[in-house]
Scaffold this active site. Structure first.
Site, PDB file in Angstrom:
ATOM      1  N   ARG A  53      23.961  54.666  59.069  1.00 54.73           N
ATOM      2  CA  ARG A  53      22.908  53.701  59.409  1.00 54.73           C
ATOM      3  C   ARG A  53      23.263  52.922  60.682  1.00 54.73           C
ATOM      4  O   ARG A  53      22.400  52.645  61.511  1.00 54.73           O
ATOM      5  CB  ARG A  53      22.678  52.738  58.233  1.00 54.73           C
ATOM      6  CG  ARG A  53      21.458  51.857  58.428  1.00 54.73           C
ATOM      7  CD  ARG A  53      21.103  51.074  57.182  1.00 54.73           C
ATOM      8  NE  ARG A  53      22.121  50.100  56.835  1.00 54.73           N
ATOM      9  CZ  ARG A  53      22.092  49.347  55.745  1.00 54.73           C
ATOM     10  NH1 ARG A  53      21.095  49.472  54.872  1.00 54.73           N
ATOM     11  NH2 ARG A  53      23.048  48.490  55.490  1.00 54.73           N
ATOM     12  N   LYS A 152      19.157  47.670  61.718  1.00 54.89           N
ATOM     13  CA  LYS A 152      19.924  46.505  61.265  1.00 54.89           C
ATOM     14  C   LYS A 152      20.504  45.848  62.518  1.00 54.89           C
ATOM     15  O   LYS A 152      21.657  46.071  62.882  1.00 54.89           O
ATOM     16  CB  LYS A 152      20.995  46.932  60.257  1.00 54.89           C
ATOM     17  CG  LYS A 152      21.467  45.785  59.390  1.00 54.89           C
ATOM     18  CD  LYS A 152      22.172  46.274  58.148  1.00 54.89           C
ATOM     19  CE  LYS A 152      22.954  45.181  57.459  1.00 54.89           C
ATOM     20  NZ  LYS A 152      22.188  44.046  56.953  1.00 54.89           N
ATOM     21  N   GLU A 185      10.269  42.898  51.910  1.00 54.28           N
ATOM     22  CA  GLU A 185      11.614  42.722  51.360  1.00 54.28           C
ATOM     23  C   GLU A 185      11.931  41.235  51.346  1.00 54.28           C
ATOM     24  O   GLU A 185      11.109  40.421  51.749  1.00 54.28           O
ATOM     25  CB  GLU A 185      12.649  43.490  52.195  1.00 54.28           C
ATOM     26  CG  GLU A 185      12.700  43.067  53.661  1.00 54.28           C
ATOM     27  CD  GLU A 185      13.702  43.865  54.509  1.00 54.28           C
ATOM     28  OE1 GLU A 185      14.523  44.600  53.954  1.00 54.28           O
ATOM     29  OE2 GLU A 185      13.635  43.735  55.744  1.00 54.28           O
TER      30      GLU A 185
HETATM   31  N1  PXG Z   1      17.108  44.027  53.865  1.00 51.67           N
HETATM   32  C1  PXG Z   1      17.696  43.264  54.809  1.00 51.67           C
HETATM   33  C2  PXG Z   1      16.856  42.581  55.815  1.00 51.67           C
HETATM   34  C3  PXG Z   1      19.087  43.155  54.838  1.00 51.67           C
HETATM   35  O1  PXG Z   1      19.674  42.414  55.762  1.00 51.67           O
HETATM   36  C4  PXG Z   1      19.196  44.561  52.862  1.00 51.67           C
HETATM   37  C5  PXG Z   1      17.816  44.658  52.915  1.00 51.67           C
HETATM   38  C6  PXG Z   1      19.947  45.312  51.814  1.00 51.67           C
HETATM   39  O2  PXG Z   1      20.586  46.449  52.374  1.00 51.67           O
HETATM   40  P1  PXG Z   1      21.977  47.013  51.855  1.00 51.67           P
HETATM   41  O3  PXG Z   1      22.230  48.227  52.675  1.00 51.67           O
HETATM   42  O4  PXG Z   1      22.986  45.931  52.110  1.00 51.67           O
HETATM   43  O5  PXG Z   1      21.828  47.315  50.422  1.00 51.67           O
HETATM   44  C7  PXG Z   1      19.865  43.808  53.844  1.00 51.67           C
HETATM   45  C8  PXG Z   1      21.342  43.678  53.848  1.00 51.67           C
HETATM   46  C9  PXG Z   1      24.148  38.182  54.214  1.00 51.67           C
HETATM   47  C10 PXG Z   1      24.110  39.649  53.951  1.00 51.67           C
HETATM   48  O6  PXG Z   1      25.193  37.699  54.675  1.00 51.67           O
HETATM   49  C11 PXG Z   1      22.925  40.328  54.074  1.00 51.67           C
HETATM   50  C12 PXG Z   1      22.893  41.713  53.855  1.00 51.67           C
HETATM   51  C13 PXG Z   1      24.024  42.377  53.500  1.00 51.67           C
HETATM   52  C14 PXG Z   1      25.203  41.686  53.385  1.00 51.67           C
HETATM   53  C15 PXG Z   1      25.264  40.299  53.610  1.00 51.67           C
HETATM   54  O7  PXG Z   1      23.150  37.495  53.981  1.00 51.67           O
HETATM   55  N2  PXG Z   1      21.693  42.312  54.025  1.00 51.67           N
END
Ligand code: PXG
Length: 295
Positions: A53, A152, A185
């Site tokens: 990713r 991301k 989301e």
């Molecule tokens: N949507 C968004 C916008 C994200 O930033 C996810 C979905 C979930 O994706 P994953 O691949 O992690 O299952 C994310 C991920 C934080 C923090 O510090 C945020 C994420 C991951 C880790 C820490 O707020 N977001």
């Protein structure tokens, strides 16, 4: 514990020496991409998927990462090993690199790579039992043709504005809709509902990041015979759901018991959520790239 060591461009530096230039376009413009990754039981969970990713996000913003995927994976594992992180959180960041004060990314000769292995607690621990009370916010998720939510990127202002709305409303998290008004989301988590005997989550084309935790949950659900649909969803589908939960690397799996003042299902963490949480915990014991000396 020994001093934390941070990877920056080929070196591991002590935390207080780990610094990036103020001319880095990651700092000046939010120009770059990142991954949040977890380690469980001495293994880096779904490392290959995170690396994949990261490189896709980089390609989408026209940035060539100066190391290969294998080496990037090794940087993550080595960061955990050097810091004794068997269970923790890894932040891998690739920014456009040092340039001048203009926007032009082509004047940045080389992307900056940073890897931080640490720990994280996203929501207060009791909410994992009690469930979250959340609200829908007015800030819509980025339009995919402006800045695609599948990237991301380091540009989280859209999500931060939404998070601020939620916090100002006295809750921890925000449901973000896309510009058509369908559910996209939360600010750092994907959304699932259990409704009429099916598990439903919005497809990435509705403005959701294709979460790695989300994909793991979809796999686990299908493995136990649960019908999973990636389907356009409106707030109606949330308000009338029997269960709701969020997934993300930071959040892991967390139940939602109230949205916009409507109680979801019985107002407690439901059996489908609890079953999937158990399966997810079991998966983190076996799935992942081993960290030498820690797995
Ligand atoms: N949507 C968004 C916008 C994200 O930033 C996810 C979905 C979930 O994706 P994953 O691949 O992690 O299952 C994310 C991920 C934080 C923090 O510090 C945020 C994420 C991951 C880790 C820490 O707020 N977001």
């Amino acid at each position: 514990m020994a001093e934390q060591l941070i990877y920056i461009d080929g070196e591991f530096l002590p935390k207080n020496e780990a610094k990036v230039s103020v001319f880095d376009h990651g700092y000046l413009y939010g120009d770059g991409v990142f991954e949040g990754i977890r380690a469980y039981h001495g293994k880096v969970f779904r490392l290959d998927a995170h690396i994949e990713r990261l490189y896709e996000s980089a390609r989408a913003i026209g940035m060539t990462i100066p190391v290969g995927r294998q080496e990037m994976g090794d940087i993550v594992v080595e960061s955990c090993r050097r810091n004794g992180i068997a269970n923790g959180y890894i932040r891998l960041v690739v920014s456009r690199g040092v340039g001048d004060l203009g926007l032009n990314p082509y004047l940045c000769p080389k992307p900056t790579i940073v890897c931080i292995a640490a720990t994280i607690q996203l929501y207060p621990v009791e909410l994992y039992e009690k469930g979250l009370d959340i609200v829908t916010v007015a800030t819509p998720r980025n339009h995919p043709e402006a800045l695609n939510p599948r990237i991301k990127s380091l540009n989280y202002l859209n999500n931060i504005m939404a998070k601020m709305e939620a916090i100002r409303a006295g809750v921890q998290e925000a449901v973000m809709l896309n510009l058509q008004g369908f559910v996209a989301e939360c600010t750092g988590d994907n959304i699932f509902v259990w409704r009429k005997g099916r598990l439903v989550t919005p497809p990435s084309t509705e403005g959701a990041l294709e979460g790695i935790t989300r994909n793991a949950v979809i796999e686990l659900a299908r493995r136990k015979g649960i019908v999973v649909a990636e389907e356009r969803m409106s707030r109606f589908d949330i308000y009338t759901a029997d269960e709701m939960f969020l997934t993300g690397t930071g959040a892991e799996l967390i139940p939602v018991v109230k949205v916009d003042g409507r109680v979801i299902g019985e107002g407690v963490a439901g059996p489908v959520f609890k079953g999937l949480l158990e399966d997810f915990k079991a998966l983190t014991k076996v799935d992942g790239a081993p960290i030498p000396g820690l797995s």
